[in-house]
Design a protein around this motif. Structure first.
Motif, short mmCIF file in Angstrom:
data_model
loop_
_atom_site.label_atom_id
_atom_site.label_comp_id
_atom_site.label_asym_id
_atom_site.label_seq_id
_atom_site.Cartn_x
_atom_site.Cartn_y
_atom_site.Cartn_z
N SER A 41 0.82 -1.21 0.00
CA SER A 41 0.00 0.00 0.00
C SER A 41 0.85 1.26 0.00
O SER A 41 0.42 2.32 -0.47
N SER A 42 2.08 1.16 0.50
CA SER A 42 2.98 2.32 0.54
C SER A 42 3.61 2.61 -0.81
O SER A 42 4.08 3.73 -1.05
N GLY A 43 3.67 1.60 -1.69
CA GLY A 43 4.35 1.76 -2.97
C GLY A 43 5.86 1.68 -2.85
O GLY A 43 6.58 1.88 -3.83
N VAL A 44 6.36 1.35 -1.67
CA VAL A 44 7.81 1.32 -1.43
C VAL A 44 8.42 -0.03 -1.79
O VAL A 44 9.61 -0.13 -2.05
N MET A 45 7.60 -1.07 -1.82
CA MET A 45 8.13 -2.41 -2.07
C MET A 45 8.92 -2.45 -3.37
O MET A 45 8.48 -1.96 -4.41
N GLY A 46 10.08 -3.07 -3.30
CA GLY A 46 10.96 -3.18 -4.45
C GLY A 46 12.02 -2.09 -4.52
O GLY A 46 13.03 -2.25 -5.19
N HIS A 47 11.78 -0.98 -3.82
CA HIS A 47 12.73 0.13 -3.83
C HIS A 47 13.77 -0.02 -2.72
O HIS A 47 13.67 -0.88 -1.86
N TYR A 48 14.81 0.84 -2.79
CA TYR A 48 15.92 0.84 -1.82
C TYR A 48 16.73 -0.45 -1.86
O TYR A 48 17.21 -0.92 -0.83
N LEU A 49 16.88 -1.02 -3.05
CA LEU A 49 17.72 -2.20 -3.20
C LEU A 49 19.18 -1.84 -2.89
O LEU A 49 19.71 -0.86 -3.40
N TYR A 144 16.10 5.30 -3.27
CA TYR A 144 14.77 4.93 -3.78
C TYR A 144 14.83 4.46 -5.23
O TYR A 144 14.14 3.53 -5.64
N GLU A 145 15.69 5.13 -6.04
CA GLU A 145 15.74 4.82 -7.47
C GLU A 145 16.35 3.45 -7.77
O GLU A 145 16.14 2.90 -8.87
N ASN A 146 17.10 2.88 -6.84
CA ASN A 146 17.61 1.52 -7.02
C ASN A 146 16.52 0.54 -6.64
O ASN A 146 16.17 0.40 -5.47
N HIS A 147 15.95 -0.15 -7.62
CA HIS A 147 14.73 -0.91 -7.36
C HIS A 147 14.60 -2.14 -8.25
O HIS A 147 15.36 -2.32 -9.22
N VAL A 148 13.63 -2.95 -7.90
CA VAL A 148 13.20 -4.07 -8.74
C VAL A 148 11.70 -3.92 -8.99
O VAL A 148 10.98 -3.35 -8.18
#
Length: 278
Positions: A41-49, A144-148
Motif C-alpha cells: 500500500s505504501s508503494g515502497v516495495m521493491g525500492h531501496y535495493l 529509492y531509485e535503485n529498485h526491482v
C-alpha cells in the motif's frame, strides 16, 4: 495461503495457513509479493535495493616469502572492520568499508606482472607463494531509485513473471572504493610489501549476492513495508524475515543480522499467536 508450482511436474497446488512467513531471499520474496499484489500500500516495495561493493583492492608480494620460502610464513586470512567515518568524517563518502585480507602459498596470476615469455615465467616462479591481497567489502547506500519491479514480458520456467532489476553505483561507492585501494596500498607499502596491482573499480551490483532492503522496515506505513517486527503493515499474518527487511546494508555480511531479526520476529509472532492477536 500460498499457491505454488511443483518444479518437476509443473502441477499447480495450494496450501492454507494461519500465518505466512516469507524467507525466500530478498529478491525472490519481493518477486512473490509483487506478483501477488500483497503488502504494498505504501508503494515502497521493491525500492531501496542495496548490495555491498566487492572487487576493488590491491595485490601485493611479500619479499620474505619468495623463492620457495612461503610455507613458513604465508597462508591465512583476516578481516579489518570498518574504520572510516567513525571518529572523523570523510569528505568524499558516507559510511565505510571493511578489508578482507588473505595470503597464499599458491601461484600468482600472470596479469599482476608486466612481462611476457621467459621473463614472465621467471617472475611467476620467483613470486610463487608470496601473494598478499586486500579487497573491499563496502556499504552501499539505500536509494529509492535503485529498485526491482515485475517484468510482465518475461516469465521463468514455471510461467511466473520475473524481476527487472534497475540499480547502479554512485560517486559515494566509487569514492569509497578509491579510498580503500589507496589505504590498502599505503598499508602494504608501510609493511614492506611490493604492490603489484591496484583496482579501484568495484564489480557490478549483484556480485556480492548480499541483496537487502526491498521490503524495508519502518514505523510509518506510508514509507515502509514492514513494522519493527518484520510484520506487514497491511496484513498482520504476513511476516518477511530475510534481508528484504533491512533499511541499511552495513559493511558486514548480512547473514547474522538476518538470523537475529528472524529469531526476534519469531518470538514476537509466537507471543501474538498465543494471545490470539493473529
Amino acid at each position: 495461503g500460498c499457491r505454488f508450482v511443483d518444479r518437476l511436474s509443473h502441477r499447480k497446488m495450494s496450501v492454507k495457513a494461519r500465518v505466512i512467513v516469507l524467507a525466500a531471499g530478498t529478491l525472490e520474496t519481493t518477486r512473490l509479493l509483487l506478483n501477488s499484489n500483497l503488502g504494498n500500500s505504501s508503494g515502497v516495495m521493491g525500492h531501496y535495493l542495496m548490495d555491498q561493493i566487492y572487487g576493488a583492492g590491491v595485490v601485493c608480494s611479500v619479499p620474505e616469502a619468495r623463492g620457495g620460502k612461503s610455507k613458513a610464513i604465508m597462508g591465512g586470512g583476516a578481516i579489518v572492520p570498518r574504520f572510516r567515518n567513525i571518529g572523523t568524517r570523510s569528505d568524499s563518502f558516507l559510511r565505510g568499508y571493511a578489508f578482507n585480507v588473505y595470503s597464499s602459498t599458491g601461484p600468482m596470476g600472470a596479469r599482476n606482472f608486466a612481462a611476457y615469455g621467459a621473463e614472465l615465467q621467471r617472475k611467476l616462479d620467483e613470486y610463487h607463494g608470496s601473494a598478499f591481497s586486500m579487497t573491499i567489502m563496502g556499504e552501499v547506500l539505500g536509494r529509492y531509485e535503485n529498485h526491482v519491479r515485475i517484468n510482465k514480458d518475461r516469465v521463468d520456467a514455471w510461467g511466473i513473471p520475473v524481476l527487472h532489476v534497475e540499480t547502479k553505483y554512485t560517486d559515494n561507492e566509487y569514492n569509497m572504493a578509491k579510498d580503500a585501494v589507496d589505504t590498502g596500498a599505503a598499508l602494504a607499502q608501510a609493511a614492506g610489501f611490493e604492490v603489484l596491482s591496484k583496482n579501484a573499480t568495484p564489480n557490478p551490483p549483484g556480485y556480492s549476492i548480499h541483496e537487502v532492503g526491498t521490503c524495508r522496515m519502518g514505523d510509518d506505513p506510508k514509507h515502509s513495508v514492514l513494522n519493527k517486527w518484520c510484520q506487514s503493515h497491511d496484513h498482520k499474518n504476513l511476516f518477511v524475515v530475510d534481508g528484504a527487511s533491512f533499511t541499511s546494508a552495513g559493511w558486514q555480511n548480512p547473514t547474522m543480522t538476518i538470523l537475529a531479526l528472524s529469531m526476534r520476529a519469531a518470538e514476537y509472532l509466537a507471543g501474538e499467536m498465543t494471545r490470539q492477536n493473529i
